[in-house]
Design an enzyme around this catalytic site. Structure first.
Site, mmCIF file in Angstrom:
data_model
loop_
_atom_site.group_PDB
_atom_site.id
_atom_site.type_symbol
_atom_site.label_atom_id
_atom_site.label_comp_id
_atom_site.label_asym_id
_atom_site.label_seq_id
_atom_site.Cartn_x
_atom_site.Cartn_y
_atom_site.Cartn_z
ATOM 1 N N ASP A 139 0.768 -1.010 -0.005
ATOM 2 C CA ASP A 139 0.083 -0.113 -0.132
ATOM 3 C C ASP A 139 0.857 1.356 0.047
ATOM 4 O OD1 ASP A 139 -2.277 1.345 -0.131
ATOM 5 O OD2 ASP A 139 -3.318 0.653 1.664
ATOM 6 N N HIS A 140 0.254 2.320 -0.178
ATOM 7 C CA HIS A 140 0.707 3.552 -0.262
ATOM 8 C C HIS A 140 1.777 4.127 0.700
ATOM 9 C CE1 HIS A 140 -2.696 4.879 2.220
ATOM 10 N NE2 HIS A 140 -1.797 5.940 2.466
ATOM 11 N N GLN A 141 3.080 4.419 0.338
ATOM 12 C CA GLN A 141 4.099 4.862 1.273
ATOM 13 C C GLN A 141 4.743 3.758 1.846
ATOM 14 O OE1 GLN A 141 1.680 8.066 3.095
ATOM 15 N NE2 GLN A 141 3.047 9.577 1.913
ATOM 16 N N ALA A 142 4.554 2.609 1.435
ATOM 17 C CA ALA A 142 5.150 1.536 2.159
ATOM 18 C C ALA A 142 6.730 1.558 1.917
ATOM 19 C CB ALA A 142 4.790 0.230 1.839
ATOM 20 N N SER A 158 -0.083 0.728 4.426
ATOM 21 C CA SER A 158 0.617 2.099 4.369
ATOM 22 C C SER A 158 1.580 2.418 5.171
ATOM 23 C CB SER A 158 -0.436 3.087 4.212
ATOM 24 O OG SER A 158 -1.212 3.367 5.571
#
Length: 212
Positions: A139-142, A158
């Site tokens: 997921d985002h920003q991982a 995230s």
């Protein structure tokens, strides 16, 4: 990719990598594998040419062929990547399935295996030589460091940060913001709600450390 590819390794993810390259109209020159008993055989009409350290074939890499390291064992995978970097002065290519979704804002390194239905969200950072199995969600920003393996159907939520060489089994859920240490191992089906230390093995729901 204009050049054909040599796949180092002929077991594990190697056949899936061949399927990925075929689906992207990339010609596979052949496999190299340390198991001498399969040399001279074929996998889906592609020959196992020789050993992964055979200089006669390795000399083609970087000139006439690209390379992809399809070895599940992390230590040997790291050895082969270093060999290509040191001896051939090149980086392995990525093997990315056509059905994978990768955000335009994601940053991805070299030599990654990204199988069918993988989702990589916006602002994700993935290092090199990672293995993301079917249906994994990042997921985002991982952030995933080098040589991370994520099992089929796992969800890395995230803002999660995963250290180098970590192994995440199939069907794992890691909640947002958790940090997974270098060479940590997470058992299949686990739900990780707190940080995992370097080299630690955890399992369960919620995941707890397994005593060695």
């Amino acid at each position: 990719m204009e050049k054909p590819v040599i796949i180092l390794g002929a077991k594990g993810i190697a056949q899936a990598a061949l399927e990925i390259f075929n689906s992207n109209d990339v010609i596979t020159y052949g496999f190299l594998d340390e198991d001498a008993s399969i040399h001279g055989t074929e996998i889906n009409e592609v020959s196992v040419l020789g050993h992964t350290e055979d200089e006669g074939f390795l000399k083609l890499i970087g000139k006439k062929c690209e390379a992809f390291v399809a070895v599940d064992d992390n230590k040997y995978r790291q050895f082969l990547v270093k060999m290509l970097q040191d001896n051939r002065k090149m980086q392995p290519v990525n093997a990315i399935h056509q059905t994978a979704y990768i955000s335009k804002n994601a940053a991805i390194g070299h030599g990654n295996f990204i199988n069918a239905k993988v989702t990589i969200g916006t602002s994700v950072e993935i290092g090199g030589h990672c293995i993301l199995h079917t249906g994994a969600i990042i997921d985002h920003q991982a952030e995933l460091a080098d040589f991370v393996q994520v099992g089929a159907g796992s969800v890395v939520n995230s803002g999660v940060k995963v250290g180098k060489g970590a192994f995440i089994g199939s069907g794992v859920t890691i909640v947002s913001g958790v940090k997974i240490g270098t060479n940590a191992r997470i058992g299949a089906g686990s739900v990780v709600i707190s940080d995992v230390e370097d080299g630690q093995t955890v399992f369960g729901n919620p995941a707890t450390a397994i005593k060695k």
